[in-house]
Scaffold this motif. Sequence first.
Motif, PDB file in Angstrom:
ATOM      1  N   PRO A   1       4.141  24.959  60.432  1.00  0.00           N
ATOM      2  CA  PRO A   1       5.095  26.078  60.386  1.00  0.00           C
ATOM      3  C   PRO A   1       4.403  27.334  59.851  1.00  0.00           C
ATOM      4  CG  PRO A   1       6.021  24.107  59.356  1.00  0.00           C
ATOM      5  CD  PRO A   1       4.553  23.850  59.556  1.00  0.00           C
ATOM      6  N   CYS A   2       4.692  28.494  60.466  1.00  0.00           N
ATOM      7  CA  CYS A   2       4.023  29.710  59.973  1.00  0.00           C
ATOM      8  C   CYS A   2       4.985  30.825  59.579  1.00  0.00           C
ATOM      9  CB  CYS A   2       2.999  30.212  60.983  1.00  0.00           C
ATOM     10  SG  CYS A   2       3.679  30.946  62.471  1.00  0.00           S
ATOM     11  N   LEU A   3       6.126  30.977  60.250  1.00  0.00           N
ATOM     12  CA  LEU A   3       6.956  32.175  59.996  1.00  0.00           C
ATOM     13  C   LEU A   3       8.437  31.886  60.215  1.00  0.00           C
ATOM     14  CD1 LEU A   3       6.560  35.804  61.185  1.00  0.00           C
ATOM     15  CD2 LEU A   3       8.319  34.452  62.314  1.00  0.00           C
ATOM     16  N   VAL A   4       9.253  32.570  59.431  1.00  0.00           N
ATOM     17  CA  VAL A   4      10.693  32.601  59.693  1.00  0.00           C
ATOM     18  C   VAL A   4      11.075  34.061  59.936  1.00  0.00           C
ATOM     19  CG1 VAL A   4      13.010  32.161  58.787  1.00  0.00           C
ATOM     20  CG2 VAL A   4      11.132  30.613  58.179  1.00  0.00           C
ATOM     21  N   CYS A   5      11.801  34.317  61.004  1.00  0.00           N
ATOM     22  CA  CYS A   5      12.331  35.664  61.245  1.00  0.00           C
ATOM     23  C   CYS A   5      13.808  35.673  60.884  1.00  0.00           C
ATOM     24  CB  CYS A   5      12.144  36.050  62.715  1.00  0.00           C
ATOM     25  SG  CYS A   5      12.916  37.649  63.096  1.00  0.00           S
ATOM     26  N   ALA A   6      14.157  36.477  59.894  1.00  0.00           N
ATOM     27  CA  ALA A   6      15.570  36.628  59.512  1.00  0.00           C
ATOM     28  C   ALA A   6      16.030  38.012  59.965  1.00  0.00           C
ATOM     29  CB  ALA A   6      15.716  36.494  58.004  1.00  0.00           C
ATOM     30  N   THR A   7      17.304  38.111  60.305  1.00  0.00           N
ATOM     31  CA  THR A   7      17.805  39.388  60.829  1.00  0.00           C
ATOM     32  C   THR A   7      18.870  39.978  59.913  1.00  0.00           C
ATOM     33  OG1 THR A   7      17.443  38.513  63.050  1.00  0.00           O
ATOM     34  CG2 THR A   7      18.756  40.505  62.887  1.00  0.00           C
ATOM     35  N   VAL A   8      18.750  41.272  59.655  1.00  0.00           N
ATOM     36  CA  VAL A   8      19.823  42.013  58.989  1.00  0.00           C
ATOM     37  C   VAL A   8      20.509  42.816  60.082  1.00  0.00           C
ATOM     38  CG1 VAL A   8      20.381  43.795  57.288  1.00  0.00           C
ATOM     39  CG2 VAL A   8      18.619  42.115  56.772  1.00  0.00           C
ATOM     40  N   GLY A   9      21.587  42.260  60.625  1.00  0.00           N
ATOM     41  CA  GLY A   9      22.313  42.943  61.704  1.00  0.00           C
ATOM     42  C   GLY A   9      21.861  42.489  63.078  1.00  0.00           C
ATOM     43  N   THR A  10      22.315  41.287  63.495  1.00  0.00           N
ATOM     44  CA  THR A  10      21.885  40.778  64.805  1.00  0.00           C
ATOM     45  C   THR A  10      22.461  41.647  65.931  1.00  0.00           C
ATOM     46  OG1 THR A  10      23.778  39.291  64.940  1.00  0.00           O
ATOM     47  CG2 THR A  10      21.750  38.383  63.997  1.00  0.00           C
ATOM     48  N   THR A  11      21.816  41.548  67.079  1.00  0.00           N
ATOM     49  CA  THR A  11      22.169  42.423  68.191  1.00  0.00           C
ATOM     50  C   THR A  11      23.552  42.093  68.750  1.00  0.00           C
ATOM     51  OG1 THR A  11      19.833  42.255  68.668  1.00  0.00           O
ATOM     52  CG2 THR A  11      21.164  43.445  70.262  1.00  0.00           C
ATOM     53  N   SER A  12      23.834  40.813  68.898  1.00  0.00           N
ATOM     54  CA  SER A  12      25.134  40.438  69.463  1.00  0.00           C
ATOM     55  C   SER A  12      26.290  40.876  68.579  1.00  0.00           C
ATOM     56  CB  SER A  12      25.212  38.914  69.614  1.00  0.00           C
ATOM     57  OG  SER A  12      25.069  38.541  70.946  1.00  0.00           O
ATOM     58  N   SER A  13      26.217  40.532  67.284  1.00  0.00           N
ATOM     59  CA  SER A  13      27.427  40.690  66.469  1.00  0.00           C
ATOM     60  C   SER A  13      27.185  41.347  65.111  1.00  0.00           C
ATOM     61  CB  SER A  13      28.049  39.312  66.217  1.00  0.00           C
ATOM     62  OG  SER A  13      27.235  38.573  65.335  1.00  0.00           O
ATOM     63  N   ASN A  14      25.947  41.817  64.843  1.00  0.00           N
ATOM     64  CA  ASN A  14      25.632  42.421  63.544  1.00  0.00           C
ATOM     65  C   ASN A  14      25.705  41.416  62.395  1.00  0.00           C
ATOM     66  OD1 ASN A  14      24.622  44.727  62.384  1.00  0.00           O
ATOM     67  ND2 ASN A  14      26.499  45.895  62.454  1.00  0.00           N
ATOM     68  N   ALA A  15      25.440  40.155  62.686  1.00  0.00           N
ATOM     69  CA  ALA A  15      25.447  39.145  61.620  1.00  0.00           C
ATOM     70  C   ALA A  15      24.274  39.388  60.670  1.00  0.00           C
ATOM     71  CB  ALA A  15      25.332  37.752  62.234  1.00  0.00           C
ATOM     72  N   ILE A  16      24.499  38.990  59.406  1.00  0.00           N
ATOM     73  CA  ILE A  16      23.486  39.213  58.369  1.00  0.00           C
ATOM     74  C   ILE A  16      22.998  37.835  57.917  1.00  0.00           C
ATOM     75  CG2 ILE A  16      23.032  40.309  56.135  1.00  0.00           C
ATOM     76  CD1 ILE A  16      24.173  42.384  58.073  1.00  0.00           C
ATOM     77  N   ASP A  17      21.753  37.521  58.190  1.00  0.00           N
ATOM     78  CA  ASP A  17      21.212  36.241  57.732  1.00  0.00           C
ATOM     79  C   ASP A  17      21.062  36.264  56.207  1.00  0.00           C
ATOM     80  OD1 ASP A  17      21.034  35.158  60.278  1.00  0.00           O
ATOM     81  OD2 ASP A  17      18.963  35.777  60.581  1.00  0.00           O
TER      82      ASP A  17
END
Length: 480
Positions: A239-255
């Motif tokens: 395992p090398c990386l985790v990508c977390a999103t602040v404001g996803t494109t579909s619904s603006n979800a916050i990881d």
Amino acid sequence: MPDEKSFHMTPDEFRRYGHAVVDWIADYHSRIESFPVLSQVKPGAIRASLPASAPERGEDFDAILRDIDQLILPGVTHWQSPNFFAYFPCNASGPAILGDLLSSGLGIQGMLWSTSPACTELETHVLDWLVPMLGLPEKFLSSSTGGGVIQDTASSSSLCALLAARERATNYTTNHKGCDGRIVAYASTQTHSSMQKAAMVSGIGDSNLRMIEVDEKFAMRPESLAKQIAEDKRAGLVPCLVCATVGTTSSNAIDPLSEIARICREHNLWLHVDAAMSGTAALCPEFRHLQNGVEFADSYCFNPHKWMFTNFDCDCFWVADRKALIKTLSILPEYLRNQATETGAVIDYRDWHIPLGRRFRSLKLWFVIRHYGVEGLRHHIREHVRLAQQFASWVRSDGRFELAAPTPLNLVCFRHKSGDEANQAIMDRLNRSGDLFLTHTKLDGKLTLRLCVGQTNTQERHVINAWKRICEEASKLNTL
Ligand SMILES: Cc1ncc(COP(=O)(O)O)c(C=O)c1O
């Protein structure tokens, strides 16, 4: 000596036509609401209106400019219309346009510090300004172990983060040997597709990008992430990386960054935070809680070209450990060697991204920040969030509609309760009318309308009118 023959535009002609172009742009922005937001042309129509071959003799500039109105404008979707509510915004503003024009006028190429020191140093400086402006960790400052760079897009930032993470996890051997199929990375099912592309381009392979399931708010489930990492490690994968999103494109979800960061620390994984649109909200202290945990990120990006009034393209990317990024991307052929680089005292941004050449993009960002000031930027961001929240409240109180996801900021996901066909019909009719432009997504398998309030000039009257038009189309549903 007679003057040498020249076809170039003279400085005087440039001045005259330049004024005409600036006038044209100012007029365009003043009359932008008179155009249908979504271009109404059929495929091939624009090409059909153009001459089949290039002109043999140069043409009059006035004629060229006239063709912008007659031939090009019909095929333009007006992203700068205040009635543009589709996708995420891609903003322009006066100061950004002028900064971009100056960048074109200077026409420099800033691949190395020595090829235009101001291009590098202004960029470093403005990205350092943004760190406290956005409440980002001090390790991202160039005076610390990290630093920031302007990339073209968030897609490039994801790719660079993944490459650096891949190298770090394999002791910087993969660039040389190639991937062996064992390297894995993690994102959620809601992560932007650019991460999948990054997995493809980086050679990790998109089947090695694990799409972690999300909760009822469409945010990554940390417990599922931890389980998947443990499983992969047991299987001998890397395992090398985790990508977390602040404001996803579909619904603006916050990881949930803090919990994801804890897991990354436990397994020594690179945490990349993609805040492409919503990162701009962090200008306002009251929205910063959405990025709690960002202090643990190894890299972070947001796009001023989305919501911060800066013309495309402009993505700001920071790393906590610039050495990891540079070690991943640096190559120094003989023809680029120079004294400044040899001293090690300068930044050569060619080592911080994929392309070699680079434009003077920090000029437009500098102009924007200086023109608006932090106060002005905050004012407009707060107003957009207020308007989106008001729109969400109208949806909530209308029995025909429902909200399809939480509305943490400026994106409202909603749908008519009559189902997919009804929502498709409402959207198609609105977009065909040219009055406004909305786009859709699917949430929980259901077609969902997205209304994003973020265009530079969107005001209350535009959002009121959008809701009025949506209600009008909804009331026609039975008669369709
Ligand atoms: C969360 C997120 N990440 C990445 C992207 C890709 O942006 P870009 O066009 O800058 O690559 C988008 C685009 O909307 C996005 O919303």
